[in-house]
Design a protein around this motif. Structure first.
Motif, PDB file in Angstrom:
ATOM      1  N   LYS A  78      10.772 -13.581   3.461  1.00  0.00           N
ATOM      2  CA  LYS A  78       9.713 -13.521   4.471  1.00  0.00           C
ATOM      3  C   LYS A  78       9.376 -12.076   4.840  1.00  0.00           C
ATOM      4  O   LYS A  78       8.214 -11.761   5.126  1.00  0.00           O
ATOM      5  CB  LYS A  78      10.130 -14.306   5.700  1.00  0.00           C
ATOM      6  N   MET A  79      10.382 -11.217   4.832  1.00  0.00           N
ATOM      7  CA  MET A  79      10.124  -9.815   5.157  1.00  0.00           C
ATOM      8  C   MET A  79       9.251  -9.171   4.089  1.00  0.00           C
ATOM      9  O   MET A  79       8.316  -8.415   4.396  1.00  0.00           O
ATOM     10  CB  MET A  79      11.439  -9.073   5.303  1.00  0.00           C
ATOM     11  N   LYS A  80       9.518  -9.462   2.813  1.00  0.00           N
ATOM     12  CA  LYS A  80       8.676  -8.906   1.747  1.00  0.00           C
ATOM     13  C   LYS A  80       7.258  -9.461   1.823  1.00  0.00           C
ATOM     14  O   LYS A  80       6.288  -8.733   1.559  1.00  0.00           O
ATOM     15  CB  LYS A  80       9.303  -9.211   0.392  1.00  0.00           C
ATOM     16  N   ASN A  81       7.135 -10.718   2.187  1.00  0.00           N
ATOM     17  CA  ASN A  81       5.798 -11.295   2.356  1.00  0.00           C
ATOM     18  C   ASN A  81       5.069 -10.620   3.507  1.00  0.00           C
ATOM     19  O   ASN A  81       3.861 -10.356   3.430  1.00  0.00           O
ATOM     20  CB  ASN A  81       5.933 -12.796   2.602  1.00  0.00           C
ATOM     21  N   HIS A  82       5.773 -10.320   4.608  1.00  0.00           N
ATOM     22  CA  HIS A  82       5.169  -9.609   5.735  1.00  0.00           C
ATOM     23  C   HIS A  82       4.700  -8.216   5.329  1.00  0.00           C
ATOM     24  O   HIS A  82       3.593  -7.792   5.684  1.00  0.00           O
ATOM     25  CB  HIS A  82       6.198  -9.518   6.869  1.00  0.00           C
ATOM     26  N   LEU A  83       5.524  -7.501   4.575  1.00  0.00           N
ATOM     27  CA  LEU A  83       5.151  -6.160   4.146  1.00  0.00           C
ATOM     28  C   LEU A  83       3.946  -6.186   3.224  1.00  0.00           C
ATOM     29  O   LEU A  83       3.087  -5.293   3.274  1.00  0.00           O
ATOM     30  CB  LEU A  83       6.336  -5.498   3.449  1.00  0.00           C
ATOM     31  N   SER A  84       3.862  -7.212   2.391  1.00  0.00           N
ATOM     32  CA  SER A  84       2.729  -7.303   1.474  1.00  0.00           C
ATOM     33  C   SER A  84       1.452  -7.700   2.197  1.00  0.00           C
ATOM     34  O   SER A  84       0.372  -7.156   1.917  1.00  0.00           O
ATOM     35  CB  SER A  84       3.046  -8.306   0.364  1.00  0.00           C
ATOM     36  N   THR A  85       1.554  -8.636   3.124  1.00  0.00           N
ATOM     37  CA  THR A  85       0.363  -9.164   3.795  1.00  0.00           C
ATOM     38  C   THR A  85      -0.149  -8.226   4.879  1.00  0.00           C
ATOM     39  O   THR A  85      -1.358  -7.960   4.965  1.00  0.00           O
ATOM     40  CB  THR A  85       0.678 -10.539   4.406  1.00  0.00           C
ATOM     41  N   ILE A  86       0.720  -7.700   5.692  1.00  0.00           N
ATOM     42  CA  ILE A  86       0.317  -6.911   6.864  1.00  0.00           C
ATOM     43  C   ILE A  86       0.157  -5.439   6.524  1.00  0.00           C
ATOM     44  O   ILE A  86      -0.813  -4.789   6.936  1.00  0.00           O
ATOM     45  CB  ILE A  86       1.337  -7.103   7.998  1.00  0.00           C
ATOM     46  N   HIS A  87       1.103  -4.889   5.762  1.00  0.00           N
ATOM     47  CA  HIS A  87       1.116  -3.443   5.522  1.00  0.00           C
ATOM     48  C   HIS A  87       0.697  -3.071   4.107  1.00  0.00           C
ATOM     49  O   HIS A  87       0.604  -1.867   3.811  1.00  0.00           O
ATOM     50  CB  HIS A  87       2.516  -2.889   5.812  1.00  0.00           C
ATOM     51  N   GLY A  88       0.453  -4.053   3.236  1.00  0.00           N
ATOM     52  CA  GLY A  88       0.008  -3.749   1.879  1.00  0.00           C
ATOM     53  C   GLY A  88       1.059  -3.096   1.007  1.00  0.00           C
ATOM     54  O   GLY A  88       0.713  -2.383   0.055  1.00  0.00           O
ATOM     55  N   VAL A  89       2.328  -3.333   1.299  1.00  0.00           N
ATOM     56  CA  VAL A  89       3.418  -2.770   0.500  1.00  0.00           C
ATOM     57  C   VAL A  89       3.865  -3.830  -0.489  1.00  0.00           C
ATOM     58  O   VAL A  89       4.475  -4.832  -0.108  1.00  0.00           O
ATOM     59  CB  VAL A  89       4.591  -2.317   1.392  1.00  0.00           C
ATOM     60  N   GLU A  90       3.580  -3.621  -1.770  1.00  0.00           N
ATOM     61  CA  GLU A  90       3.902  -4.618  -2.780  1.00  0.00           C
ATOM     62  C   GLU A  90       5.328  -4.482  -3.301  1.00  0.00           C
ATOM     63  O   GLU A  90       5.953  -5.463  -3.694  1.00  0.00           O
ATOM     64  CB  GLU A  90       2.915  -4.516  -3.945  1.00  0.00           C
ATOM     65  N   GLU A  91       5.846  -3.274  -3.341  1.00  0.00           N
ATOM     66  CA  GLU A  91       7.205  -3.042  -3.818  1.00  0.00           C
ATOM     67  C   GLU A  91       7.993  -2.325  -2.712  1.00  0.00           C
ATOM     68  O   GLU A  91       8.168  -1.106  -2.738  1.00  0.00           O
ATOM     69  CB  GLU A  91       7.195  -2.209  -5.098  1.00  0.00           C
ATOM     70  N   PRO A  92       8.461  -3.074  -1.720  1.00  0.00           N
ATOM     71  CA  PRO A  92       9.157  -2.448  -0.596  1.00  0.00           C
ATOM     72  C   PRO A  92      10.530  -1.912  -0.991  1.00  0.00           C
ATOM     73  O   PRO A  92      11.176  -2.410  -1.920  1.00  0.00           O
ATOM     74  CB  PRO A  92       9.276  -3.592   0.414  1.00  0.00           C
ATOM     75  N   VAL A  93      10.951  -0.881  -0.278  1.00  0.00           N
ATOM     76  CA  VAL A  93      12.234  -0.228  -0.518  1.00  0.00           C
ATOM     77  C   VAL A  93      13.066  -0.357   0.755  1.00  0.00           C
ATOM     78  O   VAL A  93      12.558  -0.137   1.867  1.00  0.00           O
ATOM     79  CB  VAL A  93      12.047   1.255  -0.901  1.00  0.00           C
TER      80      VAL A  93
END
Length: 777
Positions: A687-702
């Motif tokens: 869910k955190m990776k989905n949040h980063l992709s949807t809200i912040h546009g981060v596709e490959e979070p670190v």
């Protein structure tokens, strides 16, 4: 006749008032100027005392009637009505049938007023429509007209004049005008009902009875028709009147603004918010035209109000400036916290950081001083020392909280009577240096309150367990103990005692409830500083406070048994060391014996934290000694493999490579939302990776760059209770009270054919569906 040169005698006081001499009369004279003895008296020189002084309009009645009617035709019906009540002459003229044109012309002056109904006279119609007096008691100020009954009745008289559900209503309901009262019931005017009943009684048995009924029905029908038109007209009149008053108030407000602008308050008026608008002032919202005299009377009050508005404006501007400065300060805090990921200690949040004296001094600088990011450069360079000082401060609060809990527990135990002895409790008391006084079969325990140094040594221990009052869904709050009546009631029903997740030091310092305050919507939007709001869940940030924490005695006892089962000393073993050891324990009290092997069974496996929670929820620590077995070697490998298989069996897919790793927990937070209003609670990694992709546009979070692990982990922010982490098969001697495979409790053999009645499921399904510590789906 007395001679002129005679001297009058002195008056004698005989009790009588002396007579006033008569007034001299004017004597007439002839043409030659001689004055003969002829007295001339002016006509009308004296007026009777009872005759009133004539008014300025006394000669109005001497005018011709056509002139009077022309004048009266320009008045309103209420004016004609009041004029008819002034003198007998006016009443005699205006109440005559020949004056009908006067009333009609006056009624035409009222816009859209319906014609007079045929069953009323013009004066009666004008009185009902315009005269705000009660028709029963004459009370003034009665604004509402009951057009359906043709009356204007006050609230006091309506209680006695109106009849609700009159006896014989079904007989007279169509013969008497009515209106709707409360709950839709019909109300009748009492006098109308009595009159109709009287006439019905007189006409009983005569030929005119049916004609009278028809006449009354036609009258009621006509009155209802007229009432609808009159109600619509009255509503339009009320709206027109309201519009007129609103226009008058608007004109008065405009005039006052012009006067205030002339004396220099124009710019201040433009900055007044809607909540303090001039239209809300009691001196402005009056529907009266502003004159010079009125302005002179209210001028000082209006100037005082404008000075107050100026003070409020300066306060708003100062507040907005402080909010902007705090936002800049929070930016410096976020940069420091991001640079120190992952966290090795509890970090201050925005409210605590802005409360630092060094930060507060910069934020509260004078308004004319500009505050930028560079203003916090000195604070950023000293951030490490400031954070350590804050940690020392909150640790002292926790120490004080623990001390208060121990003092409360000591007083409670001193007054409690213990009938049965508990070896673990006795050993615990003796370890603290307490005294136990034995009187017969009863014991009174008085625990000494340790000092600050001893409390500092006690807090990090794995046997010191805290619980949060907000996260605890059970009934018991302060003073809750294991021997409560509620827990006994749950034992009878076979239910679980609901407890919060056990909290241990130092992770408890980062518990979210200590810096959050759940608020209602109206309190949330009324928060002074939007920087301290949290949008979801709706809450506000607060200063760190330990008032919600409480030492959980029962959980501490359960933790002691877990530490001892791991072969560690409970007096020196800390929670951090237990996390490093990461032991897995099997609860032998939950053994499920095999149906095929005699000395074989399956037991649930827990981590040491889950074991503490399992013990306080599923078992009574003071009822029976716990039976734990630490897993090592092959048993530990089997437990881990069963954990992975269990997750795949329940959810049908493996979300992570290793289910035992912390990545599977609800422990991840967003770096980009840190300390901002949009910050949310912990999420799972997916869910955190989905949040980063949807809200912040981060596709490959670190990790530690886009998302980070919550400092409170592995305790977690959610009080979710896992029934078990895994299962393992053990070889143990079957107790005598447990029936052998194939035998029941009463030595009846089990029928193997009964398994066919449940359809197709194997032993694995039987294990998952029949086990008490697995959820039922």
């Amino acid at each position: 006749m007395r001679p002129r040169n005679s001297v009058a005698q002195a008056p004698v006081d005989n009790g009588k008032k002396p007579r006033r001499p008569p007034k001299k009369r004017m004597r007439g004279s002839d043409v030659d100027g001689n004055q003969p003895n002829v007295e001339v008296v002016k006509v009308g020189a004296r007026r009777a005392k009872w005759q009133p002084k004539p008014g300025k309009l006394a000669a109005l009645m001497n005018l011709p009637l056509d002139v009077l009617f022309e004048v009266f035709g320009h008045l309103n019906p209420l004016d004609i009505l009041r004029l008819a009540r002034t003198t007998k002459e006016f009443r005699r003229v205006l109440m005559h049938r020949s004056s009908m044109s006067v009333w009609k012309n006056a009624r035409d002056n009222v816009p859209n007023m319906p014609d007079c109904p045929p069953f009323w006279t013009e004066p009666h119609y004008a009185n009902l429509a315009f005269d705000p007096h009660c028709h029963e008691c004459g009370a003034p100020g009665v604004r509402n007209v009951d057009w359906r009954i043709g009356r204007r009745i006050c609230a006091k008289c309506s209680k006695t004049c109106m009849v609700d559900a009159y006896h014989g209503e079904s007989v007279i309901s169509g013969l008497v005008p009515s209106k709707y009262g409360k709950r839709g019931r019909l109300l009748f005017y009492r006098k109308d009902v009595e009159e109709v009943q009287k006439n019905l009684h007189l006409l009983t048995g005569s030929d005119g009875l049916e004609a009278y009924r028809e006449e009354r029905r036609a009258f009621v029908k006509e009155m209802e028709t007229q009432a609808k038109a009159l109600e619509a007209w009255a509503a339009s009149q009320a709206k027109d009147r309201s519009d007129q008053l609103e226009d008058a108030r608007r004109d008065r407000k405009t005039a006052i603004i012009e006067r205030l602008t002339e004396i220099g308050w124009g710019d201040e008026i433009e900055h007044i918010p809607y909540t303090d608008d001039l239209s809300h002032h009691k001196l402005v919202k009056q529907p009266t035209r502003l004159t010079d005299r009125i302005w002179n009377n209210i001028k000082n009050d209006m100037i005082k109000y404008m000075e107050e508005m100026k003070t409020r404006r300066l306060e708003r501007e100062r507040k907005a400036l402080l909010i902007a400065r705090k936002r800049t300060a929070i930016g410096a805090l976020r940069r420091y916290k991001i640079a120190h990921l992952p966290f090795t200690g509890v970090m201050p949040e925005a409210v605590d950081f802005c409360s630092f004296p060094e930060v507060k001094a910069i934020v509260e600088m004078p308004t004319e001083t500009e505050v930028t990011e560079a203003s916090f450069a000195d604070v950023s360079s000293r951030m490490h020392d400031l954070v350590n000082s804050w940690r020392t401060h909150i640790h002292s609060q926790l120490r004080a909280r623990v001390k208060d809990n121990l003092l409360f527990a000591s007083k409670r135990r001193a007054s409690a009577e213990r009938v049965t002895s508990d070896p673990l409790y006795q050993e615990y008391v003796e370890s603290l240096g307490a005294t136990i006084d034995v009187k017969g079969k009863k014991k009174e325990v008085s625990l000494p309150v340790p000092g600050d140094a001893e409390i500092d040594q006690m807090i990090p221990l794995a046997t010191t367990v805290f619980r949060c009052k907000t996260c605890t869904p059970s009934i018991g709050l302060p003073g809750d103990s294991s021997d409560s009546e509620y827990d006994d009631f749950l034992d009878i029903l076979g239910g679980r005692r609901s407890r919060s997740v056990p909290l241990f030091y130092p992770k408890v310092m980062g518990h979210c409830c200590l810096t959050r305050s759940r608020t209602l919507p109206w309190d949330y939007f009324a928060t002074d500083d939007p920087n301290f709001r949290i949008d979801f869940p709706m809450s506000t940030r607060t200063n760190w406070n330990a008032h919600l924490l409480q030492v959980d005695e029962q959980a501490s006892k359960a933790a002691r048994t877990v530490v001892e089962a791991c072969g560690e000393d409970p007096l020196i073993t800390t929670a951090t060391k237990m996390d490093e050891l990461d032991p897995h324990l099997a609860c032998l009290d939950c053994m499920r014996w095999s149906k095929h092997e005699v000395n074989q069974g399956e037991v649930p496996v827990f981590t040491w934290r889950s074991a503490v929670q399992h013990r306080i929820r599923e078992h009574r620590p003071d009822r029976q000694p716990p039976k734990w077995k630490r897993l090592e070697g092959e048993l530990l490998e089997e437990s881990n493999q069963n954990a992975r298989n269990m997750h795949i069996h329940i959810f049908d897919f493996p979300p992570f490579a290793d289910i035992t790793q912390p990545a599977a927990g609800v422990i991840w937070l967003c770096v980009h939302c840190m300390d901002l209003p949009q910050e949310r609670e912990c999420h799972e990694l997916g869910k955190m990776k989905n949040h980063l992709s949807t809200i912040h546009g981060v596709e490959e979070p670190v990790e530690d760059q886009d998302y980070y692990k919550d400092y409170e982990a592995p305790q977690g922010r959610r009080p979710d209770f896992k029934l078990s982490d895994s299962v393992v098969t053990l070889q143990m001697e079957r107790p005598p009270h447990v029936p052998l495979p194939g035998h029941g409790f009463f030595n009846f053999e089990d029928d193997e054919d009964d398994e066919d009645d449940y359809g197709d499921y194997d032993d694995e399904d039987d294990f998952y569906l029949g086990n008490s510590f697995f959820p039922i789906f």
